[in-house]
Design a protein around this motif. Structure first.
Motif, PDB file in Angstrom:
ATOM      1  N   LYS A 105       0.834  -1.208   0.000  1.00  0.00           N
ATOM      2  CA  LYS A 105       0.000   0.000   0.000  1.00  0.00           C
ATOM      3  C   LYS A 105       0.865   1.253   0.000  1.00  0.00           C
ATOM      4  O   LYS A 105       0.540   2.251  -0.661  1.00  0.00           O
ATOM      5  CB  LYS A 105      -0.910  -0.002   1.227  1.00  0.00           C
ATOM      6  CG  LYS A 105      -1.920   1.142   1.260  1.00  0.00           C
ATOM      7  CD  LYS A 105      -2.935   1.002   0.124  1.00  0.00           C
ATOM      8  CE  LYS A 105      -4.147   1.895   0.322  1.00  0.00           C
ATOM      9  NZ  LYS A 105      -3.841   3.324   0.333  1.00  0.00           N
ATOM     10  N   LEU A 106       1.974   1.216   0.728  1.00  0.00           N
ATOM     11  CA  LEU A 106       2.888   2.363   0.758  1.00  0.00           C
ATOM     12  C   LEU A 106       3.363   2.704  -0.644  1.00  0.00           C
ATOM     13  O   LEU A 106       3.328   3.869  -1.065  1.00  0.00           O
ATOM     14  CB  LEU A 106       4.087   2.040   1.648  1.00  0.00           C
ATOM     15  CG  LEU A 106       5.191   3.092   1.694  1.00  0.00           C
ATOM     16  CD1 LEU A 106       4.768   4.278   2.547  1.00  0.00           C
ATOM     17  CD2 LEU A 106       6.496   2.493   2.226  1.00  0.00           C
ATOM     18  N   ILE A 107       3.787   1.703  -1.382  1.00  0.00           N
ATOM     19  CA  ILE A 107       4.300   1.955  -2.731  1.00  0.00           C
ATOM     20  C   ILE A 107       3.160   2.317  -3.687  1.00  0.00           C
ATOM     21  O   ILE A 107       3.324   3.165  -4.564  1.00  0.00           O
ATOM     22  CB  ILE A 107       5.085   0.731  -3.237  1.00  0.00           C
ATOM     23  CG1 ILE A 107       6.249   0.427  -2.287  1.00  0.00           C
ATOM     24  CG2 ILE A 107       5.620   0.964  -4.650  1.00  0.00           C
ATOM     25  CD1 ILE A 107       7.017  -0.837  -2.616  1.00  0.00           C
ATOM     26  N   GLU A 108       2.008   1.699  -3.504  1.00  0.00           N
ATOM     27  CA  GLU A 108       0.843   2.032  -4.321  1.00  0.00           C
ATOM     28  C   GLU A 108       0.459   3.494  -4.173  1.00  0.00           C
ATOM     29  O   GLU A 108      -0.003   4.132  -5.132  1.00  0.00           O
ATOM     30  CB  GLU A 108      -0.352   1.170  -3.914  1.00  0.00           C
ATOM     31  CG  GLU A 108      -0.354  -0.234  -4.471  1.00  0.00           C
ATOM     32  CD  GLU A 108      -1.588  -1.006  -4.047  1.00  0.00           C
ATOM     33  OE1 GLU A 108      -1.985  -1.916  -4.783  1.00  0.00           O
ATOM     34  OE2 GLU A 108      -2.163  -0.718  -2.967  1.00  0.00           O
ATOM     35  N   ASP A 109       0.647   4.041  -2.989  1.00  0.00           N
ATOM     36  CA  ASP A 109       0.202   5.399  -2.699  1.00  0.00           C
ATOM     37  C   ASP A 109       1.156   6.475  -3.207  1.00  0.00           C
ATOM     38  O   ASP A 109       0.888   7.668  -3.034  1.00  0.00           O
ATOM     39  CB  ASP A 109      -0.008   5.578  -1.190  1.00  0.00           C
ATOM     40  CG  ASP A 109      -1.266   4.881  -0.703  1.00  0.00           C
ATOM     41  OD1 ASP A 109      -2.086   4.463  -1.547  1.00  0.00           O
ATOM     42  OD2 ASP A 109      -1.437   4.747   0.526  1.00  0.00           O
ATOM     43  N   ILE A 110       2.249   6.091  -3.813  1.00  0.00           N
ATOM     44  CA  ILE A 110       3.127   7.076  -4.446  1.00  0.00           C
ATOM     45  C   ILE A 110       2.454   7.550  -5.730  1.00  0.00           C
ATOM     46  O   ILE A 110       2.057   6.752  -6.578  1.00  0.00           O
ATOM     47  CB  ILE A 110       4.511   6.480  -4.743  1.00  0.00           C
ATOM     48  CG1 ILE A 110       5.224   6.124  -3.431  1.00  0.00           C
ATOM     49  CG2 ILE A 110       5.363   7.453  -5.559  1.00  0.00           C
ATOM     50  CD1 ILE A 110       6.529   5.388  -3.611  1.00  0.00           C
ATOM     51  N   ASP A 111       2.302   8.843  -5.867  1.00  0.00           N
ATOM     52  CA  ASP A 111       1.627   9.445  -7.012  1.00  0.00           C
ATOM     53  C   ASP A 111       2.538   9.369  -8.238  1.00  0.00           C
ATOM     54  O   ASP A 111       3.569  10.056  -8.288  1.00  0.00           O
ATOM     55  CB  ASP A 111       1.278  10.898  -6.688  1.00  0.00           C
ATOM     56  CG  ASP A 111       0.409  11.551  -7.748  1.00  0.00           C
ATOM     57  OD1 ASP A 111       0.423  11.094  -8.905  1.00  0.00           O
ATOM     58  OD2 ASP A 111      -0.272  12.535  -7.415  1.00  0.00           O
ATOM     59  N   ARG A 112       2.154   8.557  -9.217  1.00  0.00           N
ATOM     60  CA  ARG A 112       3.026   8.353 -10.379  1.00  0.00           C
ATOM     61  C   ARG A 112       3.066   9.558 -11.316  1.00  0.00           C
ATOM     62  O   ARG A 112       3.906   9.608 -12.212  1.00  0.00           O
ATOM     63  CB  ARG A 112       2.610   7.099 -11.145  1.00  0.00           C
ATOM     64  CG  ARG A 112       2.678   5.819 -10.305  1.00  0.00           C
ATOM     65  CD  ARG A 112       3.972   5.705  -9.519  1.00  0.00           C
ATOM     66  NE  ARG A 112       3.948   4.646  -8.528  1.00  0.00           N
ATOM     67  CZ  ARG A 112       4.471   3.446  -8.683  1.00  0.00           C
ATOM     68  NH1 ARG A 112       5.093   3.153  -9.811  1.00  0.00           N
ATOM     69  NH2 ARG A 112       4.400   2.541  -7.732  1.00  0.00           N
ATOM     70  N   SER A 113       2.210  10.511 -11.114  1.00  0.00           N
ATOM     71  CA  SER A 113       2.327  11.751 -11.882  1.00  0.00           C
ATOM     72  C   SER A 113       3.433  12.637 -11.310  1.00  0.00           C
ATOM     73  O   SER A 113       3.909  13.563 -11.970  1.00  0.00           O
ATOM     74  CB  SER A 113       1.001  12.515 -11.883  1.00  0.00           C
ATOM     75  OG  SER A 113       0.715  13.064 -10.608  1.00  0.00           O
ATOM     76  N   LYS A 114       3.856  12.315 -10.090  1.00  0.00           N
ATOM     77  CA  LYS A 114       4.885  13.103  -9.411  1.00  0.00           C
ATOM     78  C   LYS A 114       6.210  12.356  -9.292  1.00  0.00           C
ATOM     79  O   LYS A 114       7.256  12.992  -9.156  1.00  0.00           O
ATOM     80  CB  LYS A 114       4.407  13.493  -8.012  1.00  0.00           C
ATOM     81  CG  LYS A 114       3.155  14.357  -8.006  1.00  0.00           C
ATOM     82  CD  LYS A 114       2.702  14.632  -6.590  1.00  0.00           C
ATOM     83  CE  LYS A 114       1.440  15.483  -6.556  1.00  0.00           C
ATOM     84  NZ  LYS A 114       0.946  15.684  -5.162  1.00  0.00           N
TER      85      LYS A 114
END
Length: 242
Positions: A105-114
């Protein structure tokens, strides 16, 4: 499945999160590190070294080069891929490691637009991909920058050339956009000395601690005991929860 990097990626001005794999994405209580030490020691013994000499050389090469394998290649002309097969490749990862939903979940929550998410490891690509697969994280890691054991003069953390090659391969033109976490102090300090933006030492702790309770360590930006603390440290790349 995460892809080992084989060619340079086009320049990208987003942040890039670099995640160490071993002893960072899973807990030390798994004892993978101890099992690896046992296998490397056995490899030294298979070369004819005494028990004492094997311990001494293992420590010396790890300290001097960042990997015992580097010393073996430089001074004993061993086959690195054979070493990898007998050491990393023989680890019973599937029997020991289990996916951690909180890490996923931690890695999922990284905003890939950023931000992009890459792995940065001293392991070979086969071991790196195997660990990520067992941990159910392969689909969340865009690329793996790894030690190319097939090359006779590969570099590794904490050598500055390794970090420079990682930046070049990832198309990073501004190292201050690099966010890095690793459980090895020398690796974190080396990245910071190369100008990487925010370099975090992961020193695993069983109980919860606030970041203010962690000791200050020279040459790193922060020390954490739980990966979830990255949410606060790197809030600029995490999705905003409504």
């Amino acid at each position: 499945m995460a892809k080992p990097v084989t060619e340079r990626v086009m320049a990208d001005d987003r942040y890039i999160v670099w995640l160490d794999i071993d002893n960072t994405l899973y807990t030390r209580s798994s004892r993978i590190a101890e099992l690896m030490i046992e296998r490397i020691h056995a490899y030294f013994l298979s070369m004819g070294f005494t028990d004492d000499d094997a311990h001494e050389l293992h420590s010396k090469y790890y300290t001097q080069y960042g990997l015992a394998l580097r010393g073996l290649m430089k001074h004993h002309n061993i086959d690195a891929l054979d070493f990898d097969k007998k050491c990393d490749g023989s680890l019973p990862l599937e029997d020991i490691l289990k996916p951690d939903p909180k890490v996923r979940k931690l890695i999922e929550d990284i905003d890939r637009s950023k931000a992009r998410v890459w792995a940065l490891t001293n392991a070979y690509s086969t071991h790196a991909n195997r660990v990520l697969r067992v941990l159910n994280l392969s689909d969340l890691i865009e690329e793996i920058f790894y030690c190319d054991y097939s090359s006779p003069d590969f570099s590794c953390k904490p050598e500055p050339s390794f970090y420079a090659q990682a930046l070049s391969t990832a198309g990073v033109t501004d190292p201050s956009k690099c966010l890095f976490v690793d459980d090895n102090l020398n690796n974190v300090r080396a990245a910071k000395s190369c100008g990487w933006g925010h370099c975090v030492l992961y020193s695993e702790r069983e109980e919860d601690h606030s970041m203010s309770e962690h000791p200050k360590v020279e040459g790193v930006d922060a020390v954490i005991g739980n990966l979830q603390e990255l949410r606060e440290l790197w809030k600029q790349v995490f999705q905003v929860v409504p």
